[in-house]
Design a protein around this motif. Sequence first.
Motif, PDB file in Angstrom:
ATOM      1  N   TRP A  59     -13.335 -57.633  47.738  1.00  0.00           N
ATOM      2  CA  TRP A  59     -13.462 -56.958  46.453  1.00  0.00           C
ATOM      3  C   TRP A  59     -14.885 -56.987  45.914  1.00  0.00           C
ATOM      4  N   THR A  60     -15.861 -57.069  46.796  1.00  0.00           N
ATOM      5  CA  THR A  60     -17.240 -56.798  46.407  1.00  0.00           C
ATOM      6  C   THR A  60     -17.703 -55.577  47.185  1.00  0.00           C
ATOM      7  N   CYS A  61     -18.691 -54.886  46.625  1.00  0.00           N
ATOM      8  CA  CYS A  61     -19.294 -53.733  47.310  1.00  0.00           C
ATOM      9  C   CYS A  61     -18.228 -52.711  47.717  1.00  0.00           C
ATOM     10  N   VAL A  62     -17.270 -52.472  46.825  1.00  0.00           N
ATOM     11  CA  VAL A  62     -16.132 -51.641  47.186  1.00  0.00           C
ATOM     12  C   VAL A  62     -16.529 -50.192  47.470  1.00  0.00           C
ATOM     13  N   GLY A  63     -17.644 -49.740  46.903  1.00  0.00           N
ATOM     14  CA  GLY A  63     -18.082 -48.374  47.142  1.00  0.00           C
ATOM     15  C   GLY A  63     -19.048 -48.218  48.295  1.00  0.00           C
ATOM     16  N   TRP A  64     -19.502 -49.338  48.875  1.00  0.00           N
ATOM     17  CA  TRP A  64     -20.412 -49.245  50.017  1.00  0.00           C
ATOM     18  C   TRP A  64     -19.692 -48.612  51.206  1.00  0.00           C
ATOM     19  N   PRO A  65     -20.414 -47.901  52.045  1.00  0.00           N
ATOM     20  CA  PRO A  65     -19.807 -47.384  53.280  1.00  0.00           C
ATOM     21  C   PRO A  65     -19.318 -48.524  54.163  1.00  0.00           C
ATOM     22  N   HIS A  82     -13.125 -50.751  38.657  1.00  0.00           N
ATOM     23  CA  HIS A  82     -13.910 -51.232  37.522  1.00  0.00           C
ATOM     24  C   HIS A  82     -13.096 -51.232  36.234  1.00  0.00           C
ATOM     25  N   GLU A  83     -12.230 -50.255  36.054  1.00  0.00           N
ATOM     26  CA  GLU A  83     -11.376 -50.240  34.863  1.00  0.00           C
ATOM     27  C   GLU A  83     -10.418 -51.431  34.860  1.00  0.00           C
ATOM     28  N   GLY A 255     -23.738 -46.070  37.517  1.00  0.00           N
ATOM     29  CA  GLY A 255     -22.746 -45.449  38.375  1.00  0.00           C
ATOM     30  C   GLY A 255     -21.348 -45.602  37.820  1.00  0.00           C
ATOM     31  N   VAL A 256     -20.390 -45.820  38.731  1.00  0.00           N
ATOM     32  CA  VAL A 256     -18.989 -45.845  38.320  1.00  0.00           C
ATOM     33  C   VAL A 256     -18.666 -47.032  37.412  1.00  0.00           C
ATOM     34  N   GLN A 261     -17.380 -50.465  31.772  1.00  0.00           N
ATOM     35  CA  GLN A 261     -18.073 -50.831  30.541  1.00  0.00           C
ATOM     36  C   GLN A 261     -17.344 -50.256  29.322  1.00  0.00           C
ATOM     37  N   VAL A 262     -16.886 -49.007  29.421  1.00  0.00           N
ATOM     38  CA  VAL A 262     -16.153 -48.390  28.318  1.00  0.00           C
ATOM     39  C   VAL A 262     -14.869 -49.158  28.031  1.00  0.00           C
ATOM     40  N   VAL A 263     -14.187 -49.622  29.079  1.00  0.00           N
ATOM     41  CA  VAL A 263     -12.973 -50.419  28.866  1.00  0.00           C
ATOM     42  C   VAL A 263     -13.320 -51.705  28.118  1.00  0.00           C
TER      43      VAL A 263
END
Length: 403
Positions: A59-65, A82-83, A255-256, A261-263
Amino acid sequence: MDLTSAADDEAFRTEVRTFLEESLRGDFGALRGLGGPGRDHEAVDERLAWNRHLAAHGWTCVGWPTEHGGRGLSLAQQVIFHEEYARSNAPARLNHLGEELLGPTLMAFGTPEQQQRFLPPIRRVEELWAQGYSEPGAGSDLANVQTRARLEGEPGAQQWVLDGQKVWTSNAHFSQWLFVLARTEPGSKRHHGLSFLLVPLEQEGVEVRPIEQLTGGSEFNEVFLAGARTDADLVVGQPGEGWAVAMGLLGFERGVSVLGQVVGFERELAGVVDLARTNGALEDPVLRDRLAALAVELDVMRCQAVRGLAGVTGGQDSAAGGGAASIFKLVWAAWHKRLGEVAMEVLGPDGLTARGAPYELDEWQRLFLFARADSIYGGSDEVQRNILAERVLGLPREPKGTT
Protein backbone atom coordinates in the motif's frame (compact mmCIF):
# COMPACT_ATOMS: atom_id res chain seq x y z
CA MET A 1 -12.13 11.21 -15.83
CA ASP A 2 -15.11 9.09 -14.84
CA LEU A 3 -15.35 8.77 -11.06
CA THR A 4 -18.71 7.04 -11.05
CA SER A 5 -18.73 3.91 -8.93
CA ALA A 6 -18.00 0.96 -11.19
CA ALA A 7 -18.41 -2.44 -9.57
CA ASP A 8 -14.69 -3.24 -9.60
CA ASP A 9 -13.86 0.14 -8.10
CA GLU A 10 -16.37 -0.38 -5.31
CA ALA A 11 -14.79 -3.76 -4.63
CA PHE A 12 -11.43 -2.04 -4.48
CA ARG A 13 -12.82 0.56 -2.07
CA THR A 14 -14.00 -2.26 0.18
CA GLU A 15 -10.55 -3.84 0.02
CA VAL A 16 -8.84 -0.61 1.06
CA ARG A 17 -11.35 0.09 3.82
CA THR A 18 -11.09 -3.43 5.20
CA PHE A 19 -7.31 -3.36 5.26
CA LEU A 20 -7.25 -0.04 7.12
CA GLU A 21 -9.89 -1.13 9.63
CA GLU A 22 -8.03 -4.34 10.39
CA SER A 23 -4.61 -2.66 10.55
CA LEU A 24 -5.48 0.43 12.61
CA ARG A 25 -5.80 -1.49 15.85
CA GLY A 26 -3.65 -1.85 18.92
CA ASP A 27 -0.48 0.20 18.73
CA PHE A 28 -1.26 1.36 15.20
CA GLY A 29 -4.78 2.34 16.24
CA ALA A 30 -3.31 4.73 18.79
CA LEU A 31 -1.71 6.64 15.91
CA ARG A 32 -5.00 7.74 14.34
CA GLY A 33 -4.99 11.44 13.53
CA LEU A 34 -1.31 11.99 14.31
CA GLY A 35 1.03 13.90 12.03
CA GLY A 36 0.14 16.19 9.18
CA PRO A 37 0.77 19.91 8.62
CA GLY A 38 1.99 21.55 11.79
CA ARG A 39 2.14 18.15 13.53
CA ASP A 40 4.79 16.20 11.63
CA HIS A 41 6.86 16.01 14.80
CA GLU A 42 4.35 13.62 16.37
CA ALA A 43 5.25 9.95 16.87
CA VAL A 44 7.82 9.86 14.06
CA ASP A 45 9.22 6.41 14.88
CA GLU A 46 5.78 4.89 15.38
CA ARG A 47 4.46 6.41 12.14
CA LEU A 48 7.54 5.14 10.32
CA ALA A 49 6.69 1.63 11.52
CA TRP A 50 3.13 2.15 10.24
CA ASN A 51 4.44 3.31 6.86
CA ARG A 52 6.59 0.20 6.60
CA HIS A 53 3.55 -1.90 7.49
CA LEU A 54 1.77 -0.29 4.54
CA ALA A 55 4.75 -1.08 2.32
CA ALA A 56 4.89 -4.72 3.41
CA HIS A 57 1.26 -5.12 2.32
CA GLY A 58 1.62 -3.30 -1.00
CA TRP A 59 0.00 0.00 0.00
CA THR A 60 2.80 2.40 -0.86
CA CYS A 61 3.46 3.81 -4.32
CA VAL A 62 0.08 2.51 -5.44
CA GLY A 63 0.13 4.62 -8.61
CA TRP A 64 3.65 3.68 -9.68
CA PRO A 65 3.94 1.38 -12.69
CA THR A 66 4.39 -2.27 -11.81
CA GLU A 67 7.80 -2.36 -13.47
CA HIS A 68 8.99 0.08 -10.79
CA GLY A 69 7.47 -1.88 -7.91
CA GLY A 70 4.12 -0.10 -7.72
CA ARG A 71 0.61 -1.46 -8.07
CA GLY A 72 -0.16 0.36 -11.32
CA LEU A 73 -3.60 1.42 -10.09
CA SER A 74 -5.92 3.41 -12.31
CA LEU A 75 -6.38 7.07 -11.48
CA ALA A 76 -9.86 6.37 -10.12
CA GLN A 77 -8.48 3.68 -7.81
CA GLN A 78 -5.69 5.96 -6.63
CA VAL A 79 -8.34 8.53 -5.72
CA ILE A 80 -10.26 5.85 -3.82
CA PHE A 81 -7.15 4.86 -1.87
CA HIS A 82 -6.40 8.44 -0.81
CA GLU A 83 -10.03 9.12 0.09
CA GLU A 84 -10.31 5.99 2.22
CA TYR A 85 -6.97 6.65 3.86
CA ALA A 86 -8.16 10.11 4.87
CA ARG A 87 -11.58 8.86 6.03
CA SER A 88 -9.94 6.25 8.27
CA ASN A 89 -8.04 9.05 10.07
CA ALA A 90 -4.86 7.04 9.57
CA PRO A 91 -1.66 8.81 10.63
CA ALA A 92 -0.04 11.15 8.14
CA ARG A 93 2.50 9.36 6.01
CA LEU A 94 6.19 10.26 6.22
CA ASN A 95 7.15 9.34 2.67
CA HIS A 96 5.24 11.89 0.60
CA LEU A 97 8.28 13.66 -0.86
CA GLY A 98 9.90 10.42 -1.94
CA GLU A 99 6.79 8.60 -3.11
CA GLU A 100 4.80 11.40 -4.73
CA LEU A 101 7.54 13.76 -5.95
CA LEU A 102 11.00 12.26 -6.33
CA GLY A 103 9.92 8.78 -7.40
CA PRO A 104 7.90 9.96 -10.43
CA THR A 105 10.69 12.42 -11.25
CA LEU A 106 13.28 9.64 -11.34
CA MET A 107 10.98 7.59 -13.56
CA ALA A 108 10.69 10.52 -15.96
CA PHE A 109 14.24 11.92 -15.90
CA GLY A 110 16.52 9.50 -14.03
CA THR A 111 18.91 6.90 -15.38
CA PRO A 112 18.16 3.18 -15.02
CA GLU A 113 20.91 3.01 -12.42
CA GLN A 114 19.33 5.84 -10.38
CA GLN A 115 15.94 4.18 -10.61
CA GLN A 116 17.31 0.84 -9.45
CA ARG A 117 19.22 2.46 -6.59
CA PHE A 118 16.55 4.76 -5.18
CA LEU A 119 13.06 3.58 -6.11
CA PRO A 120 13.00 0.31 -4.10
CA PRO A 121 14.04 2.00 -0.80
CA ILE A 122 11.39 4.67 -1.37
CA ARG A 123 8.74 2.02 -1.92
CA ARG A 124 9.84 0.11 1.19
CA VAL A 125 10.07 3.36 3.20
CA GLU A 126 13.67 2.61 4.09
CA GLU A 127 14.98 6.01 2.96
CA LEU A 128 13.14 9.29 3.49
CA TRP A 129 13.64 12.38 1.34
CA ALA A 130 13.56 16.14 1.86
CA GLN A 131 13.30 18.88 -0.74
CA GLY A 132 16.19 21.34 -1.12
CA TYR A 133 14.61 24.10 -3.19
CA SER A 134 13.87 27.28 -1.22
CA GLU A 135 16.65 29.51 0.05
CA PRO A 136 16.69 32.66 2.21
CA GLY A 137 16.87 34.77 -0.96
CA ALA A 138 15.04 32.38 -3.25
CA GLY A 139 11.83 31.20 -1.70
CA SER A 140 9.07 32.06 -4.11
CA ASP A 141 11.65 33.13 -6.72
CA LEU A 142 13.19 29.69 -7.22
CA ALA A 143 15.23 30.73 -10.26
CA ASN A 144 17.33 32.92 -7.94
CA VAL A 145 18.96 29.87 -6.31
CA GLN A 146 22.47 30.65 -5.06
CA THR A 147 23.56 27.29 -3.61
CA ARG A 148 26.52 26.19 -5.71
CA ALA A 149 28.05 22.86 -6.62
CA ARG A 150 31.29 22.03 -8.39
CA LEU A 151 32.88 18.81 -9.59
CA GLU A 152 36.10 17.78 -7.88
CA GLY A 153 38.37 14.76 -8.20
CA GLU A 154 39.91 12.62 -10.88
CA PRO A 155 37.83 11.28 -13.77
CA GLY A 156 35.96 8.19 -12.63
CA ALA A 157 36.03 9.29 -9.00
CA GLN A 158 34.53 12.75 -9.16
CA GLN A 159 32.08 14.19 -6.68
CA TRP A 160 29.88 17.25 -6.52
CA VAL A 161 30.87 19.58 -3.67
CA LEU A 162 28.03 21.82 -2.46
CA ASP A 163 28.02 25.10 -0.57
CA GLY A 164 24.93 27.09 0.32
CA GLN A 165 21.83 27.20 2.48
CA LYS A 166 18.32 25.82 2.05
CA VAL A 167 15.35 26.80 4.20
CA TRP A 168 11.77 25.63 4.87
CA THR A 169 13.09 22.13 4.21
CA SER A 170 10.28 19.89 5.41
CA ASN A 171 11.31 16.91 7.55
CA ALA A 172 15.03 17.19 6.82
CA HIS A 173 15.72 16.43 10.49
CA PHE A 174 14.61 12.80 10.08
CA SER A 175 15.35 12.24 6.38
CA GLN A 176 18.36 10.47 4.91
CA TRP A 177 18.48 12.19 1.52
CA LEU A 178 17.92 15.63 0.03
CA PHE A 179 17.18 16.45 -3.61
CA VAL A 180 18.84 19.78 -4.28
CA LEU A 181 18.56 22.43 -6.95
CA ALA A 182 22.04 23.98 -7.17
CA ARG A 183 23.92 26.30 -9.52
CA THR A 184 26.66 24.30 -11.25
CA GLU A 185 27.72 26.72 -14.02
CA PRO A 186 29.67 29.75 -12.70
CA GLY A 187 28.26 33.04 -13.91
CA SER A 188 24.91 31.56 -14.90
CA LYS A 189 21.71 33.40 -14.00
CA ARG A 190 18.09 32.61 -13.40
CA HIS A 191 17.00 29.16 -14.58
CA HIS A 192 20.15 28.57 -16.64
CA GLY A 193 23.07 26.55 -15.26
CA LEU A 194 21.17 24.75 -12.51
CA SER A 195 21.45 21.05 -11.75
CA PHE A 196 19.23 18.63 -9.83
CA LEU A 197 21.40 16.67 -7.37
CA LEU A 198 20.72 13.82 -4.94
CA VAL A 199 22.64 14.46 -1.72
CA PRO A 200 22.98 12.28 1.42
CA LEU A 201 22.15 14.22 4.58
CA GLU A 202 24.07 12.05 7.02
CA GLN A 203 27.58 13.37 6.35
CA GLU A 204 30.03 16.02 7.48
CA GLY A 205 29.35 19.26 5.71
CA VAL A 206 25.59 19.11 6.33
CA GLU A 207 23.94 20.80 9.29
CA VAL A 208 20.19 20.64 9.85
CA ARG A 209 18.56 23.16 12.18
CA PRO A 210 14.83 22.75 12.93
CA ILE A 211 12.74 25.93 12.85
CA GLU A 212 10.30 26.10 15.76
CA GLN A 213 6.87 27.26 14.65
CA LEU A 214 3.99 29.00 16.40
CA THR A 215 2.25 25.64 16.59
CA GLY A 216 5.08 24.24 18.72
CA GLY A 217 6.24 21.86 16.00
CA SER A 218 9.34 22.07 13.84
CA GLU A 219 8.73 20.22 10.60
CA PHE A 220 10.55 22.95 8.64
CA ASN A 221 14.33 23.22 8.79
CA GLU A 222 17.32 25.21 7.71
CA VAL A 223 19.94 23.08 5.95
CA PHE A 224 23.50 24.38 5.72
CA LEU A 225 25.77 22.84 3.09
CA ALA A 226 29.46 23.50 3.65
CA GLY A 227 31.53 21.22 1.49
CA ALA A 228 28.81 18.55 1.39
CA ARG A 229 29.52 15.85 -1.18
CA THR A 230 27.65 13.52 -3.48
CA ASP A 231 28.80 11.26 -6.31
CA ALA A 232 29.10 12.73 -9.79
CA ASP A 233 26.49 10.37 -11.25
CA LEU A 234 23.83 11.50 -8.77
CA VAL A 235 22.67 14.32 -11.01
CA VAL A 236 19.19 13.81 -12.45
CA GLY A 237 19.04 14.85 -16.08
CA GLN A 238 21.97 16.65 -17.66
CA PRO A 239 24.17 19.01 -15.62
CA GLY A 240 23.00 22.57 -16.17
CA GLU A 241 19.49 21.48 -17.15
CA GLY A 242 18.09 21.04 -13.66
CA TRP A 243 15.39 23.67 -14.10
CA ALA A 244 13.38 21.38 -16.38
CA VAL A 245 13.72 18.53 -13.87
CA ALA A 246 12.74 20.78 -10.96
CA MET A 247 9.65 22.02 -12.80
CA GLY A 248 8.79 18.45 -13.78
CA LEU A 249 8.88 17.47 -10.12
CA LEU A 250 6.56 20.32 -9.17
CA GLY A 251 4.15 19.05 -11.79
CA PHE A 252 3.84 15.83 -9.79
CA GLU A 253 3.27 17.70 -6.51
CA ARG A 254 -0.48 18.14 -6.72
CA GLY A 255 -1.75 14.77 -7.91
CA VAL A 256 -4.48 12.40 -6.81
CA SER A 257 -3.67 12.90 -3.12
CA VAL A 258 -5.48 16.26 -3.32
CA LEU A 259 -8.82 14.46 -3.04
CA GLY A 260 -7.62 12.81 0.13
CA GLN A 261 -6.71 16.28 1.32
CA VAL A 262 -10.30 17.41 0.65
CA VAL A 263 -11.59 14.51 2.76
CA GLY A 264 -9.33 15.70 5.56
CA PHE A 265 -10.83 19.17 5.20
CA GLU A 266 -14.32 17.63 5.45
CA ARG A 267 -13.36 16.03 8.76
CA GLU A 268 -11.98 19.31 10.09
CA LEU A 269 -15.11 21.21 9.05
CA ALA A 270 -17.33 18.58 10.66
CA GLY A 271 -15.31 18.92 13.85
CA VAL A 272 -15.77 22.70 13.91
CA VAL A 273 -19.53 22.29 13.33
CA ASP A 274 -19.73 19.78 16.19
CA LEU A 275 -17.83 22.17 18.43
CA ALA A 276 -20.21 25.01 17.51
CA ARG A 277 -23.20 22.79 18.21
CA THR A 278 -21.78 21.75 21.60
CA ASN A 279 -20.86 25.20 22.90
CA GLY A 280 -23.89 26.97 21.44
CA ALA A 281 -22.03 29.03 18.87
CA LEU A 282 -24.17 27.49 16.14
CA GLU A 283 -27.09 29.59 17.40
CA ASP A 284 -25.38 32.68 15.98
CA PRO A 285 -26.96 33.11 12.52
CA VAL A 286 -23.93 34.89 11.08
CA LEU A 287 -21.56 32.17 12.22
CA ARG A 288 -23.97 29.49 11.03
CA ASP A 289 -24.03 31.16 7.61
CA ARG A 290 -20.23 31.17 7.45
CA LEU A 291 -20.10 27.47 8.26
CA ALA A 292 -22.70 26.75 5.58
CA ALA A 293 -20.67 28.74 3.06
CA LEU A 294 -17.55 26.75 3.93
CA ALA A 295 -19.46 23.50 3.33
CA VAL A 296 -20.68 24.66 -0.10
CA GLU A 297 -17.22 25.90 -1.05
CA LEU A 298 -15.74 22.55 -0.06
CA ASP A 299 -18.11 20.72 -2.43
CA VAL A 300 -17.10 23.09 -5.22
CA MET A 301 -13.45 22.53 -4.35
CA ARG A 302 -13.79 18.78 -4.74
CA CYS A 303 -15.48 19.20 -8.12
CA GLN A 304 -12.68 21.51 -9.24
CA ALA A 305 -10.05 19.00 -8.09
CA VAL A 306 -11.76 16.21 -10.03
CA ARG A 307 -11.89 18.41 -13.13
CA GLY A 308 -8.18 19.14 -12.79
CA LEU A 309 -7.39 15.44 -12.50
CA ALA A 310 -9.53 14.82 -15.57
CA GLY A 311 -7.27 17.21 -17.48
CA VAL A 312 -4.20 15.29 -16.35
CA THR A 313 -5.85 12.06 -17.46
CA GLY A 314 -6.42 13.62 -20.86
CA GLY A 315 -2.71 14.33 -21.23
CA GLN A 316 -2.87 18.02 -20.36
CA ASP A 317 -0.22 19.80 -18.35
CA SER A 318 -1.04 22.52 -15.83
CA ALA A 319 -1.04 25.32 -18.40
CA ALA A 320 -2.96 23.44 -21.09
CA GLY A 321 -5.47 22.33 -18.51
CA GLY A 322 -6.25 25.91 -17.55
CA GLY A 323 -3.76 26.12 -14.70
CA ALA A 324 -5.75 23.63 -12.63
CA ALA A 325 -2.97 22.96 -10.11
CA SER A 326 -2.38 26.66 -9.43
CA ILE A 327 -6.10 27.38 -9.17
CA PHE A 328 -6.59 24.53 -6.73
CA LYS A 329 -3.67 25.68 -4.57
CA LEU A 330 -5.10 29.21 -4.37
CA VAL A 331 -8.58 27.91 -3.56
CA TRP A 332 -7.74 25.40 -0.85
CA ALA A 333 -5.19 27.67 0.88
CA ALA A 334 -7.71 30.51 1.17
CA TRP A 335 -10.49 28.15 2.26
CA HIS A 336 -8.35 26.51 4.94
CA LYS A 337 -7.32 29.86 6.37
CA ARG A 338 -10.99 30.88 6.60
CA LEU A 339 -11.79 27.59 8.34
CA GLY A 340 -9.12 28.35 10.95
CA GLU A 341 -10.56 31.82 11.49
CA VAL A 342 -14.09 30.46 11.89
CA ALA A 343 -12.80 27.82 14.34
CA MET A 344 -11.37 30.60 16.51
CA GLU A 345 -14.70 32.44 16.36
CA VAL A 346 -16.46 29.27 17.49
CA LEU A 347 -14.02 28.91 20.39
CA GLY A 348 -14.52 32.53 21.40
CA PRO A 349 -12.39 33.70 24.36
CA ASP A 350 -11.29 30.11 25.01
CA GLY A 351 -9.27 30.27 21.80
CA LEU A 352 -6.97 32.88 23.34
CA THR A 353 -5.54 30.71 26.11
CA ALA A 354 -3.24 27.71 25.91
CA ARG A 355 -4.65 24.41 27.11
CA GLY A 356 -1.69 23.72 29.34
CA ALA A 357 1.76 24.93 30.32
CA PRO A 358 4.02 25.98 28.84
CA TYR A 359 2.38 26.11 25.40
CA GLU A 360 -0.08 23.30 24.83
CA LEU A 361 -2.52 24.01 21.98
CA ASP A 362 -5.70 22.22 20.99
CA GLU A 363 -6.34 21.09 17.42
CA TRP A 364 -8.32 24.23 16.53
CA GLN A 365 -5.63 26.61 17.73
CA ARG A 366 -3.05 24.64 15.74
CA LEU A 367 -5.34 24.73 12.71
CA PHE A 368 -5.67 28.51 12.92
CA LEU A 369 -1.96 29.14 13.39
CA PHE A 370 -0.60 26.69 10.84
CA ALA A 371 -3.18 27.60 8.18
CA ARG A 372 -1.62 31.06 8.04
CA ALA A 373 1.25 29.40 6.17
CA ASP A 374 -0.98 27.61 3.65
CA SER A 375 -0.83 30.51 1.20
CA ILE A 376 2.99 30.53 1.35
CA TYR A 377 4.40 26.99 1.32
CA GLY A 378 4.10 24.82 -1.77
CA GLY A 379 4.18 27.93 -3.94
CA SER A 380 2.93 31.24 -2.57
CA ASP A 381 -0.28 32.88 -3.74
CA GLU A 382 1.78 35.45 -5.64
CA VAL A 383 3.65 32.73 -7.51
CA GLN A 384 0.44 30.89 -8.40
CA ARG A 385 -1.15 34.07 -9.72
CA ASN A 386 1.92 34.81 -11.82
CA ILE A 387 1.80 31.29 -13.27
CA LEU A 388 -1.83 31.78 -14.25
CA ALA A 389 -1.20 35.25 -15.65
CA GLU A 390 1.94 34.48 -17.63
CA ARG A 391 1.67 30.82 -18.61
CA VAL A 392 -2.09 30.41 -18.95
CA LEU A 393 -3.40 33.84 -19.93
CA GLY A 394 -0.28 34.89 -21.83
CA LEU A 395 0.04 38.25 -20.07
CA PRO A 396 3.37 40.11 -19.98
CA ARG A 397 5.82 39.09 -17.31
CA GLU A 398 5.83 41.07 -14.10
CA PRO A 399 8.40 43.89 -14.29
CA LYS A 400 11.46 43.31 -12.14
CA GLY A 401 13.02 45.91 -9.89
CA THR A 402 10.04 48.27 -9.89
CA THR A 403 8.09 49.64 -6.94
